[in-house]
Write a protein that holds these residues in place. Structure first.
Motif, PDB file in Angstrom:
ATOM      1  N   TYR A 127       0.836  -1.205   0.000  1.00 45.88           N
ATOM      2  CA  TYR A 127       0.000   0.000   0.000  1.00 45.88           C
ATOM      3  C   TYR A 127       0.872   1.257   0.000  1.00 45.88           C
ATOM      4  O   TYR A 127       0.547   2.251  -0.664  1.00 45.88           O
ATOM      5  CB  TYR A 127      -0.920  -0.010   1.220  1.00 45.88           C
ATOM      6  N   PHE A 128       1.983   1.205   0.719  1.00 45.91           N
ATOM      7  CA  PHE A 128       2.917   2.337   0.710  1.00 45.91           C
ATOM      8  C   PHE A 128       3.492   2.557  -0.683  1.00 45.91           C
ATOM      9  O   PHE A 128       3.693   3.701  -1.122  1.00 45.91           O
ATOM     10  CB  PHE A 128       4.045   2.094   1.715  1.00 45.91           C
ATOM     11  N   VAL A 129       3.791   1.460  -1.388  1.00 49.68           N
ATOM     12  CA  VAL A 129       4.289   1.577  -2.764  1.00 49.68           C
ATOM     13  C   VAL A 129       3.237   2.247  -3.638  1.00 49.68           C
ATOM     14  O   VAL A 129       3.548   3.135  -4.447  1.00 49.68           O
ATOM     15  CB  VAL A 129       4.673   0.197  -3.336  1.00 49.68           C
ATOM     16  N   PHE A 130       1.983   1.829  -3.463  1.00 48.36           N
ATOM     17  CA  PHE A 130       0.885   2.446  -4.225  1.00 48.36           C
ATOM     18  C   PHE A 130       0.781   3.943  -3.923  1.00 48.36           C
ATOM     19  O   PHE A 130       0.669   4.772  -4.833  1.00 48.36           O
ATOM     20  CB  PHE A 130      -0.425   1.742  -3.877  1.00 48.36           C
ATOM     21  N   MET A 131       0.842   4.302  -2.625  1.00 45.31           N
ATOM     22  CA  MET A 131       0.743   5.711  -2.251  1.00 45.31           C
ATOM     23  C   MET A 131       1.888   6.533  -2.819  1.00 45.31           C
ATOM     24  O   MET A 131       1.686   7.640  -3.326  1.00 45.31           O
ATOM     25  CB  MET A 131       0.717   5.836  -0.714  1.00 45.31           C
ATOM     26  N   SER A 132       3.099   5.991  -2.731  1.00 46.18           N
ATOM     27  CA  SER A 132       4.248   6.728  -3.261  1.00 46.18           C
ATOM     28  C   SER A 132       4.155   6.867  -4.777  1.00 46.18           C
ATOM     29  O   SER A 132       4.578   7.881  -5.346  1.00 46.18           O
ATOM     30  CB  SER A 132       5.554   6.023  -2.867  1.00 46.18           C
ATOM     31  N   THR A 133       3.567   5.862  -5.452  1.00 42.68           N
ATOM     32  CA  THR A 133       3.403   5.936  -6.908  1.00 42.68           C
ATOM     33  C   THR A 133       2.441   7.046  -7.297  1.00 42.68           C
ATOM     34  O   THR A 133       2.746   7.872  -8.169  1.00 42.68           O
ATOM     35  CB  THR A 133       2.908   4.586  -7.457  1.00 42.68           C
ATOM     36  N   VAL A 134       1.270   7.087  -6.647  1.00 39.73           N
ATOM     37  CA  VAL A 134       0.292   8.118  -7.021  1.00 39.73           C
ATOM     38  C   VAL A 134       0.763   9.505  -6.601  1.00 39.73           C
ATOM     39  O   VAL A 134       0.499  10.495  -7.304  1.00 39.73           O
ATOM     40  CB  VAL A 134      -1.097   7.806  -6.426  1.00 39.73           C
ATOM     41  N   LEU A 135       1.483   9.597  -5.480  1.00 34.63           N
ATOM     42  CA  LEU A 135       2.045  10.898  -5.099  1.00 34.63           C
ATOM     43  C   LEU A 135       3.106  11.343  -6.094  1.00 34.63           C
ATOM     44  O   LEU A 135       3.236  12.532  -6.395  1.00 34.63           O
ATOM     45  CB  LEU A 135       2.632  10.821  -3.683  1.00 34.63           C
ATOM     46  N   GLY A 136       3.877  10.369  -6.620  1.00 36.35           N
ATOM     47  CA  GLY A 136       4.868  10.689  -7.647  1.00 36.35           C
ATOM     48  C   GLY A 136       4.208  11.197  -8.916  1.00 36.35           C
ATOM     49  O   GLY A 136       4.680  12.166  -9.536  1.00 36.35           O
ATOM     50  N   ILE A 137       3.100  10.536  -9.318  1.00 40.72           N
ATOM     51  CA  ILE A 137       2.372  10.995 -10.509  1.00 40.72           C
ATOM     52  C   ILE A 137       1.842  12.408 -10.286  1.00 40.72           C
ATOM     53  O   ILE A 137       1.937  13.273 -11.166  1.00 40.72           O
ATOM     54  CB  ILE A 137       1.218  10.018 -10.823  1.00 40.72           C
ATOM     55  N   PHE A 138       1.311  12.650  -9.089  1.00 41.40           N
ATOM     56  CA  PHE A 138       0.793  13.984  -8.774  1.00 41.40           C
ATOM     57  C   PHE A 138       1.898  15.036  -8.812  1.00 41.40           C
ATOM     58  O   PHE A 138       1.736  16.109  -9.388  1.00 41.40           O
ATOM     59  CB  PHE A 138       0.134  13.958  -7.396  1.00 41.40           C
ATOM     60  N   ALA A 139       3.042  14.712  -8.192  1.00 42.44           N
ATOM     61  CA  ALA A 139       4.135  15.689  -8.113  1.00 42.44           C
ATOM     62  C   ALA A 139       4.715  15.988  -9.491  1.00 42.44           C
ATOM     63  O   ALA A 139       4.884  17.155  -9.870  1.00 42.44           O
ATOM     64  CB  ALA A 139       5.225  15.158  -7.180  1.00 42.44           C
ATOM     65  N   LEU A 140       5.010  14.927 -10.252  1.00 43.08           N
ATOM     66  CA  LEU A 140       5.652  15.125 -11.557  1.00 43.08           C
ATOM     67  C   LEU A 140       4.685  15.675 -12.598  1.00 43.08           C
ATOM     68  O   LEU A 140       5.122  16.268 -13.593  1.00 43.08           O
ATOM     69  CB  LEU A 140       6.252  13.808 -12.053  1.00 43.08           C
ATOM     70  N   SER A 141       3.380  15.471 -12.394  1.00 45.40           N
ATOM     71  CA  SER A 141       2.398  16.002 -13.350  1.00 45.40           C
ATOM     72  C   SER A 141       1.887  17.367 -12.901  1.00 45.40           C
ATOM     73  O   SER A 141       2.125  18.378 -13.557  1.00 45.40           O
ATOM     74  CB  SER A 141       1.224  15.030 -13.490  1.00 45.40           C
ATOM     75  N   GLY A 142       1.210  17.384 -11.735  1.00 45.59           N
ATOM     76  CA  GLY A 142       0.574  18.620 -11.295  1.00 45.59           C
ATOM     77  C   GLY A 142       1.535  19.719 -10.912  1.00 45.59           C
ATOM     78  O   GLY A 142       1.462  20.841 -11.422  1.00 45.59           O
ATOM     79  N   ILE A 143       2.472  19.397 -10.021  1.00 46.22           N
ATOM     80  CA  ILE A 143       3.357  20.440  -9.487  1.00 46.22           C
ATOM     81  C   ILE A 143       4.277  20.998 -10.568  1.00 46.22           C
ATOM     82  O   ILE A 143       4.620  22.185 -10.557  1.00 46.22           O
ATOM     83  CB  ILE A 143       4.169  19.883  -8.299  1.00 46.22           C
ATOM     84  N   ILE A 144       4.679  20.165 -11.530  1.00 54.01           N
ATOM     85  CA  ILE A 144       5.560  20.650 -12.597  1.00 54.01           C
ATOM     86  C   ILE A 144       4.773  21.358 -13.701  1.00 54.01           C
ATOM     87  O   ILE A 144       5.185  22.410 -14.209  1.00 54.01           O
ATOM     88  CB  ILE A 144       6.368  19.474 -13.190  1.00 54.01           C
ATOM     89  N   LEU A 145       3.605  20.803 -14.078  1.00 53.56           N
ATOM     90  CA  LEU A 145       2.891  21.339 -15.237  1.00 53.56           C
ATOM     91  C   LEU A 145       2.036  22.559 -14.921  1.00 53.56           C
ATOM     92  O   LEU A 145       1.918  23.458 -15.754  1.00 53.56           O
ATOM     93  CB  LEU A 145       2.004  20.249 -15.843  1.00 53.56           C
TER      94      LEU A 145
END
Length: 515
Positions: free
Chosen positions: A84-102
């Protein structure tokens, strides 16, 4: 939805979140709630309040989780938590690299264009465009070179999502392999589940049939078998016996308490033996329960013998002396026909759905297809109320359908709140009814384990989310609003949808925030 309603939705959702977190912090600080909030520590034999409130509160766990290694997480909470931690870190990574950068790049690109004003489309008052739309791609001039930024952003989000999901999947696979190879053994790793047993040969019991079959194939590693039986009657008697044991324990506790509170010899509790303990002869409770227990035990033992001998079903658990042999057996064919001697990995005993183990291969296939048809029909018919709700719960449509609500809806404060929450709450309520239905459908497919049934239900829920929430809400709401335009010119449906669909973006932003 105007910009004020959007901000109201986000702000109110954040306030609700803060209130709930404070409530959580207060409740978890109560000593009587440790079994609710710190069960893992209690099960591990640790002090739930080790370090006091400075280290055991709802906020310091974040620091503890961030500073713990993955192996610490596995040791404390198991492999599922690590996954579950891997899942959370994956979706947070998608959010950070997509939302925060774009977002810092795309918002200025959209906001600095003047397509809406230049075309004279500043029609905020009738809801065609509003301040929020000026931050989106809808504000970009047609054929402008600025559109390349949004196209590149689309490919960037796709690449980030694919890459992080691949990396997470690879990591979870490695975790699973490490768990299977770890020296810590589990009973289910030495067992396989065997279903679709053929008809019994003359003169053999079901257990003898299974034992002789697997001894011939695995002479060195076969240990024993346990044939699944129909325990319905035995379970009834067992539950009755356990009920009397609990009542006896309570009566003895009451009697012991009366010795310390009153007379030294105490007061023996009494009960009435009739309907619901309200009618009948009054008797000594301890003696009565002891007599009932002595009466039921022989009945249970007799029923267990009958069950083991006469109520054996066409499924069994087969145990081996090594994990390698069990894993090999679970991945091998044991008969020429697929509908006999079906062997698979054995779930944990608490995971087994015992009623499903005796369902035959072709029955399972038929059930599976029937369930698929039911799910498909449910998706189609569920889209109707969801589409209607998404369309009807917009304020403009409510004014058209229920004109007498206009004075109420036009109140600015109430309008802001209704726009922020009404459609989202309606959708959330409808979707909250789904999981139990889908889990029930998954179980009647004949799936042998609870976790497998939950996974199957999750897959069905995914299709509901895609087809009903994303497609049903967006297309349904848009078609409802533009039905007259499409009726006059059916060929304009593509252009109408292209112009209207972006307006649903704010709905999903507030929907996610509220969730």
């Amino acid at each position: 939805m105007d910009f004020d309603s959007f901000l109201t939705s986000l702000g109110t959702s954040f306030i609700i979140f803060v209130v709930l977190m404070c409530l959580f912090a207060w409740l978890s600080s109560k000593p009587g709630n440790t079994v609710v909030y710190y069960p893992n520590r209690i099960l591990k034999g640790l002090d739930p309040w080790e370090g006091g409130s400075r280290t055991r509160n709802p906020f310091t766990w974040i620091k503890e989780a961030m500073s713990s290694s993955e192996q610490d997480v596995i040791n404390m909470s198991g492999l599922d938590t690590a996954v579950y931690f891997v899942f959370m870190s994956t979706v947070l990574g998608i959010f950070a690299l997509s939302g925060i950068i774009l977002l810092p790049a795309l918002l200025p690109v959209a906001a600095t264009d003047d397509s809406i004003q230049a075309a004279g489309k500043n029609t905020t008052s009738i809801g065609t465009f509003n301040d929020l739309d000026k931050l989106s791609m809808g504000n970009i001039t047609a054929k402008s070179s600025r559109l390349w930024a949004f196209l590149v952003a689309t490919y960037w989000v796709s690449f980030v999502t694919y890459f992080l999901l691949w990396r997470g999947y690879k990591h979870v696979s490695e975790l699973r392999a490490d768990a299977l190879m770890s020296p810590e053994v589990r009973p289910q790793q030495f067992a396989v589940l065997v279903r679709d047993l053929p008809d019994l040969p003359k003169g053999q019991s079901r257990k003898e049939q299974v034992d002789s079959y697997f001894k011939a194939i695995y002479p060195d590693t076969f240990y024993r078998s346990m044939v699944v039986t129909n325990n319905k009657e035995a379970n009834k008697i067992y539950e009755e016996l356990e009920g009397y044991k609990k009542k006896l324990a309570r009566a003895e506790a009451v009697y012991a308490e009366s010795k310390s509170a009153g007379k030294p010899e105490g007061t023996r509790p009494t009960i009435k033996t009739g309907f619901l303990g309200l009618l009948g002869k009054r008797v000594d409770a301890i003696e009565y329960y002891n007599e009932k227990i002595k009466e039921i035990i022989p009945k249970l033992e007799a029923e267990q013998k009958i069950t083991l001998k006469e109520k054996q079903l066409g499924a069994a658990l087969v145990f081996f002396t090594s994990r390698v042999a069990a894993a090999s057996a679970a991945q091998s064919l044991h008969a020429q026909l697929v509908d006999t001697w079906t062997v698979s990995d054995a779930p944990e005993s608490r995971e087994l759905i015992w009623n499903n183990l005796n369902i035959k291969f072709f029955q399972r296939q038929i059930r599976q297809y029937v369930v698929y048809v039911i799910v498909a029909l449910t998706i189609m018919f569920y889209m109707i109320p969801i589409g209607l709700i998404s369309a009807l719960t917009t304020l403009d449509n409510l004014k058209k359908i229920l004109p007498f609500l206009k004075p109420v809806i036009n109140i600015t404060a109430l309008k802001t709140v209704l726009e922020a929450y009404l459609p989202q709450i309606a959708l959330i309520v409808f979707l909250a009814l789904l999981p139990k239905l889908l889990l029930f459908l998954s179980k009647i497919e004949g799936i042998p384990a609870v976790s497998h049934a939950v996974r199957a239900a999750s897959g069905k829920y995914f299709y509901f989310t895609v087809l009903n929430v994303f497609i049903g809400v967006t297309v349904g709401g848009t078609l409802f609003k533009t039905f007259k335009s499409i009726e006059k010119d059916p060929n304009s449906i593509v252009d109408v949808l292209a112009n209207s669909l972006p307006g649903n973006a704010t709905f999903f932003l507030t929907y996610v925030a509220l969730q």
